[in-house]
Design a protein around this motif. Structure first.
Motif, PDB file in Angstrom:
ATOM      1  N   GLY A 125      10.995 -31.093 -17.021  1.00 50.09           N
ATOM      2  CA  GLY A 125      11.334 -32.426 -16.513  1.00 50.09           C
ATOM      3  C   GLY A 125      12.755 -32.458 -16.001  1.00 50.09           C
ATOM      4  O   GLY A 125      13.026 -32.082 -14.860  1.00 50.09           O
ATOM      5  N   ASP A 126      13.680 -32.884 -16.849  1.00 51.12           N
ATOM      6  CA  ASP A 126      15.095 -32.931 -16.464  1.00 51.12           C
ATOM      7  C   ASP A 126      15.936 -32.027 -17.361  1.00 51.12           C
ATOM      8  O   ASP A 126      17.085 -32.319 -17.654  1.00 51.12           O
ATOM      9  N   ALA A 127      15.350 -30.898 -17.774  1.00 46.83           N
ATOM     10  CA  ALA A 127      16.066 -29.961 -18.662  1.00 46.83           C
ATOM     11  C   ALA A 127      16.144 -28.569 -18.027  1.00 46.83           C
ATOM     12  O   ALA A 127      16.068 -27.553 -18.714  1.00 46.83           O
ATOM     13  N   THR A 128      16.337 -28.515 -16.717  1.00 48.32           N
ATOM     14  CA  THR A 128      16.310 -27.245 -16.001  1.00 48.32           C
ATOM     15  C   THR A 128      17.372 -26.287 -16.504  1.00 48.32           C
ATOM     16  O   THR A 128      17.103 -25.103 -16.737  1.00 48.32           O
ATOM     17  N   GLY A 129      18.588 -26.774 -16.669  1.00 53.08           N
ATOM     18  CA  GLY A 129      19.673 -25.920 -17.142  1.00 53.08           C
ATOM     19  C   GLY A 129      19.376 -25.331 -18.506  1.00 53.08           C
ATOM     20  O   GLY A 129      19.577 -24.130 -18.743  1.00 53.08           O
ATOM     21  N   ARG A 130      18.906 -26.163 -19.411  1.00 48.39           N
ATOM     22  CA  ARG A 130      18.586 -25.697 -20.765  1.00 48.39           C
ATOM     23  C   ARG A 130      17.485 -24.640 -20.735  1.00 48.39           C
ATOM     24  O   ARG A 130      17.557 -23.622 -21.436  1.00 48.39           O
ATOM     25  N   GLU A 131      16.453 -24.857 -19.912  1.00 50.14           N
ATOM     26  CA  GLU A 131      15.360 -23.903 -19.816  1.00 50.14           C
ATOM     27  C   GLU A 131      15.832 -22.571 -19.227  1.00 50.14           C
ATOM     28  O   GLU A 131      15.450 -21.494 -19.699  1.00 50.14           O
ATOM     29  N   PHE A 132      16.662 -22.640 -18.199  1.00 49.20           N
ATOM     30  CA  PHE A 132      17.225 -21.433 -17.597  1.00 49.20           C
ATOM     31  C   PHE A 132      18.037 -20.647 -18.620  1.00 49.20           C
ATOM     32  O   PHE A 132      17.910 -19.418 -18.743  1.00 49.20           O
ATOM     33  N   MET A 133      18.882 -21.351 -19.344  1.00 45.59           N
ATOM     34  CA  MET A 133      19.765 -20.684 -20.299  1.00 45.59           C
ATOM     35  C   MET A 133      18.963 -20.016 -21.416  1.00 45.59           C
ATOM     36  O   MET A 133      19.253 -18.879 -21.814  1.00 45.59           O
ATOM     37  N   HIS A 134      17.965 -20.708 -21.934  1.00 44.13           N
ATOM     38  CA  HIS A 134      17.146 -20.115 -22.992  1.00 44.13           C
ATOM     39  C   HIS A 134      16.432 -18.873 -22.485  1.00 44.13           C
ATOM     40  O   HIS A 134      16.381 -17.836 -23.174  1.00 44.13           O
ATOM     41  N   PHE A 135      15.908 -18.953 -21.267  1.00 42.74           N
ATOM     42  CA  PHE A 135      15.206 -17.823 -20.663  1.00 42.74           C
ATOM     43  C   PHE A 135      16.126 -16.603 -20.547  1.00 42.74           C
ATOM     44  O   PHE A 135      15.760 -15.477 -20.946  1.00 42.74           O
ATOM     45  N   LEU A 136      17.342 -16.804 -20.043  1.00 44.24           N
ATOM     46  CA  LEU A 136      18.259 -15.678 -19.836  1.00 44.24           C
ATOM     47  C   LEU A 136      18.843 -15.158 -21.142  1.00 44.24           C
ATOM     48  O   LEU A 136      19.071 -13.950 -21.297  1.00 44.24           O
ATOM     49  N   GLN A 137      19.099 -16.047 -22.084  1.00 44.96           N
ATOM     50  CA  GLN A 137      19.605 -15.595 -23.383  1.00 44.96           C
ATOM     51  C   GLN A 137      18.623 -14.638 -24.051  1.00 44.96           C
ATOM     52  O   GLN A 137      19.024 -13.667 -24.689  1.00 44.96           O
ATOM     53  N   GLN A 138      17.348 -14.911 -23.884  1.00 47.92           N
ATOM     54  CA  GLN A 138      16.339 -14.024 -24.458  1.00 47.92           C
ATOM     55  C   GLN A 138      16.320 -12.672 -23.736  1.00 47.92           C
ATOM     56  O   GLN A 138      16.072 -11.627 -24.367  1.00 47.92           O
ATOM     57  N   LEU A 139      16.599 -12.665 -22.448  1.00 48.93           N
ATOM     58  CA  LEU A 139      16.579 -11.416 -21.686  1.00 48.93           C
ATOM     59  C   LEU A 139      17.726 -10.480 -22.076  1.00 48.93           C
ATOM     60  O   LEU A 139      17.570  -9.256 -22.036  1.00 48.93           O
ATOM     61  N   ILE A 140      18.872 -11.033 -22.455  1.00 51.29           N
ATOM     62  CA  ILE A 140      20.050 -10.186 -22.706  1.00 51.29           C
ATOM     63  C   ILE A 140      20.367  -9.991 -24.177  1.00 51.29           C
ATOM     64  O   ILE A 140      21.308  -9.272 -24.517  1.00 51.29           O
ATOM     65  N   VAL A 141      19.597 -10.614 -25.056  1.00 50.85           N
ATOM     66  CA  VAL A 141      19.967 -10.654 -26.474  1.00 50.85           C
ATOM     67  C   VAL A 141      20.149  -9.262 -27.085  1.00 50.85           C
ATOM     68  O   VAL A 141      20.999  -9.068 -27.959  1.00 50.85           O
ATOM     69  N   GLN A 142      19.400  -8.280 -26.640  1.00 50.72           N
ATOM     70  CA  GLN A 142      19.479  -6.937 -27.210  1.00 50.72           C
ATOM     71  C   GLN A 142      20.564  -6.067 -26.572  1.00 50.72           C
ATOM     72  O   GLN A 142      20.926  -5.030 -27.140  1.00 50.72           O
ATOM     73  N   ASP A 143      21.070  -6.478 -25.424  1.00 47.67           N
ATOM     74  CA  ASP A 143      21.924  -5.571 -24.650  1.00 47.67           C
ATOM     75  C   ASP A 143      23.358  -6.043 -24.437  1.00 47.67           C
ATOM     76  O   ASP A 143      24.200  -5.256 -23.989  1.00 47.67           O
ATOM     77  N   VAL A 144      23.644  -7.310 -24.712  1.00 46.16           N
ATOM     78  CA  VAL A 144      24.984  -7.854 -24.437  1.00 46.16           C
ATOM     79  C   VAL A 144      25.598  -8.375 -25.731  1.00 46.16           C
ATOM     80  O   VAL A 144      24.957  -9.125 -26.468  1.00 46.16           O
ATOM     81  N   HIS A 145      26.825  -7.950 -25.990  1.00 45.05           N
ATOM     82  CA  HIS A 145      27.548  -8.404 -27.181  1.00 45.05           C
ATOM     83  C   HIS A 145      28.250  -9.730 -26.855  1.00 45.05           C
ATOM     84  O   HIS A 145      29.157  -9.768 -26.025  1.00 45.05           O
ATOM     85  N   ILE A 146      27.819 -10.807 -27.479  1.00 43.39           N
ATOM     86  CA  ILE A 146      28.416 -12.129 -27.264  1.00 43.39           C
ATOM     87  C   ILE A 146      29.270 -12.483 -28.475  1.00 43.39           C
ATOM     88  O   ILE A 146      28.790 -12.482 -29.611  1.00 43.39           O
ATOM     89  N   ILE A 147      30.538 -12.781 -28.236  1.00 49.93           N
ATOM     90  CA  ILE A 147      31.447 -13.185 -29.305  1.00 49.93           C
ATOM     91  C   ILE A 147      31.816 -14.650 -29.086  1.00 49.93           C
ATOM     92  O   ILE A 147      32.440 -15.001 -28.086  1.00 49.93           O
TER      93      ILE A 147
END
Length: 521
Positions: A125-147
């Motif tokens: 609906g009106d949560a495009t940014g949130r959906e995009f962010m969740h999608f990408l966070q899942q893609l990089i979770v194993q490979d990128v160190h986030i501090i």
């Protein structure tokens, strides 16, 4: 020594797109000021603008982008944005990103201000940014160190090249991080203003550290004020997306008069600077402006995020009226970059809202911001992957300095934001801008040249004062009104045309006939 291939400062959409494209080939670290979900990208409601329908074309999208940009766009880069957008969006969809669709399976396309076509993809609906962010966070979770909770204080420059950053944790400990490449993806500076749609972390930190390092900054006077922030109890309660007007809402006063009638041919869907300025002027006359949503069926289902904001602000949607106020939304200017995201400092890059390639000109077209993050986040990653040379990094010893910072007077955040809204807001004058510059320079004069001894809160205020002064200086130098920059003492822009002839020159000859057809010539 903390050394990786690429450091990305910030955790919004542009940061994640770049990280995803890099992480299979490079060691990538993300440093973020708050938590990884704290960004303007998460708050993005409207969607992403992209020409993908059968009756649309990137040339239509280019025309709308440049018209909204008020003859100030870099047309070469704007063309790159709208041409590559469909390709990169399709790639993300192939990887699993989903957008809202009709029951028939066709993509649902919304319409927003200054778009002549329905081309806004949205999710949730009106949560495009949130959906995009969740999608990408899942893609990089194993490979990128986030501090998380790392306040990056300054860039480390050695022999004219950027080789890392100096950061501080929540306890104020100074930590240097080193890399072959540093990408600033810190977002904008909306929280310099009293009314804003931005996340609380958007205080211009990336702009300030780039400025201190000697990088070029441009077009800081162009700050877009979104016309419709939820207005309740003298506070802004979040963004009411332009998509609401795209679905049929109209702006009205207390007498239910449609205020945009006769103001602009596109009425309620006129460019944002036009609508924001007109609402501001009506409010200065004592009127309360609201969005009338009578004609939108199933509002709560179509706009669940906005419905939630209204509930939190105790705004009763049964009245079919949402009170609104204009507020700081997006910075079109920023750190000067080319189409590859390269700044004027070697090995330092900028992407997203903190960067300025000229793609948005003087006024960003609605929903082009997420597209910018996607396209140029990908392009900056490709640029880094194509660089082969390796720099040998010599670590520098840092330690926290001890000096009496408590005795240094700095104004409160409330005072800084009030001054910016009053003196460098929607309508500016030479006198108000000079007054603001003088006040901020006085405050900065008391600050130490070394930032190591300050608390994180004090550092944040110094960054806000620094960027606020730069915005005011840029606004003072531009003696015209153009796009989102409006000077009541110079109310007209020098060139009322939108640069059609210049676009014609930059299109390839084989595209000329198609362009003429689109333009109705």
């Amino acid at each position: 020594m903390r050394e990786v291939d690429v450091i990305i400062v910030g955790s919004g959409l542009s940061a994640l797109i770049a990280a995803y494209s890099l992480c299979k080939h490079k060691k990538v670290m993300i440093l973020t000021k708050g938590e990884k979900s704290d960004s303007n990208s998460v708050l993005a409601q409207g969607g992403v603008a992209v020409a993908m329908s059968e009756d649309d074309h990137w040339l239509h999208h280019l025309r709308d982008t440049i018209e909204a940009g008020s003859s100030h766009c870099n047309e070469f880069i704007a063309k790159k944005l709208v041409q590559l957008g469909p390709l990169f969006i399709k790639q993300l969809m192939d990887r699993g990103m989903s957008f809202d669709r009709h029951q028939s399976g066709e993509l649902m396309l919304g319409q927003e201000g200054a778009h002549r076509k329905r081309r806004i993809l949205h999710a949730g609906g009106d949560a495009t940014g949130r959906e995009f962010m969740h999608f990408l966070q899942q893609l990089i979770v194993q490979d990128v160190h986030i501090i998380e909770h790392q306040t990056v204080q300054d860039l480390i420059i050695d022999n004219g090249c950027c080789i890392g950053v100096v950061s501080r944790d929540q306890k104020g400990r100074v930590l240097p991080f080193y890399a072959q490449h540093v990408i600033l993806a810190t977002g904008g500076c909306g929280h310099l203003y009293s009314y804003t749609s931005n996340s609380a972390v958007a205080t211009g930190d990336g702009l300030a550290m780039a400025y201190r390092a000697g990088a070029a900054l441009i077009d800081l006077e162009f700050i877009q004020f979104h016309p419709t922030l939820l207005h309740s109890h003298h506070r802004s309660g979040g963004l009411v997306s332009e998509a609401v007007r795209g679905e049929g809402a109209i702006l009205v006063n207390e007498r239910n008069e449609a205020i945009m009638e006769g103001v602009h041919p596109l009425k309620d869907l006129a460019p944002r600077d036009v609508v924001a300025r007109f609402i501001f002027e009506r409010m200065q006359q004592g009127e309360q402006i609201s969005l009338a949503i009578d004609d939108i069926q199933h509002f709560e289902k179509r706009f669940p995020t906005i419905t939630s904001l209204c509930e939190k602000a105790h705004v009763d949607l049964k009245t079919k009226r949402i009170p609104v106020v204009p507020g700081a939304h997006f910075l079109m200017g920023g750190i000067k970059v080319n189409e590859h995201g390269e700044t004027t400092i070697p090995r330092l890059y900028a992407v997203g809202e903190v960067a300025c390639s000229g793609v948005h000109g003087a006024n960003r077209l609605a929903s082009n911001s997420l597209l910018e993050c996607i396209v140029f986040g990908q392009l900056v990653a490709e640029t880094i992957l194509n660089k082969q040379e390796h720099v040998k990094i010599k670590p520098i010893r840092y330690r926290s300095e001890r000096h009496a910072t408590d005795s240094v007077y700095l104004p409160s955040k409330f005072a800084v934001r009030h001054q910016m809204m009053t003196h460098a807001g929607i309508i500016r004058t030479e006198d108000t801008l000079k007054q603001l510059i003088y006040q901020f320079e006085e405050s900065l004069a008391h600050a130490s040249t070394s930032l190591l001894g300050y608390t994180n809160e004090q550092l944040n205020l110094i960054n806000m004062l620094t960027v606020g002064k730069l915005v005011a200086q840029s606004a003072l130098e531009r003696k015209e009104s153009r796009g989102a920059h409006f000077r009541s003492d110079y109310p007209f822009q020098h060139n009322e045309q939108w640069g059609q002839k210049r676009i014609m020159k930059q299109l390839r000859e084989k595209e000329q006939h198609q362009f003429n057809s689109v333009m109705g010539r």
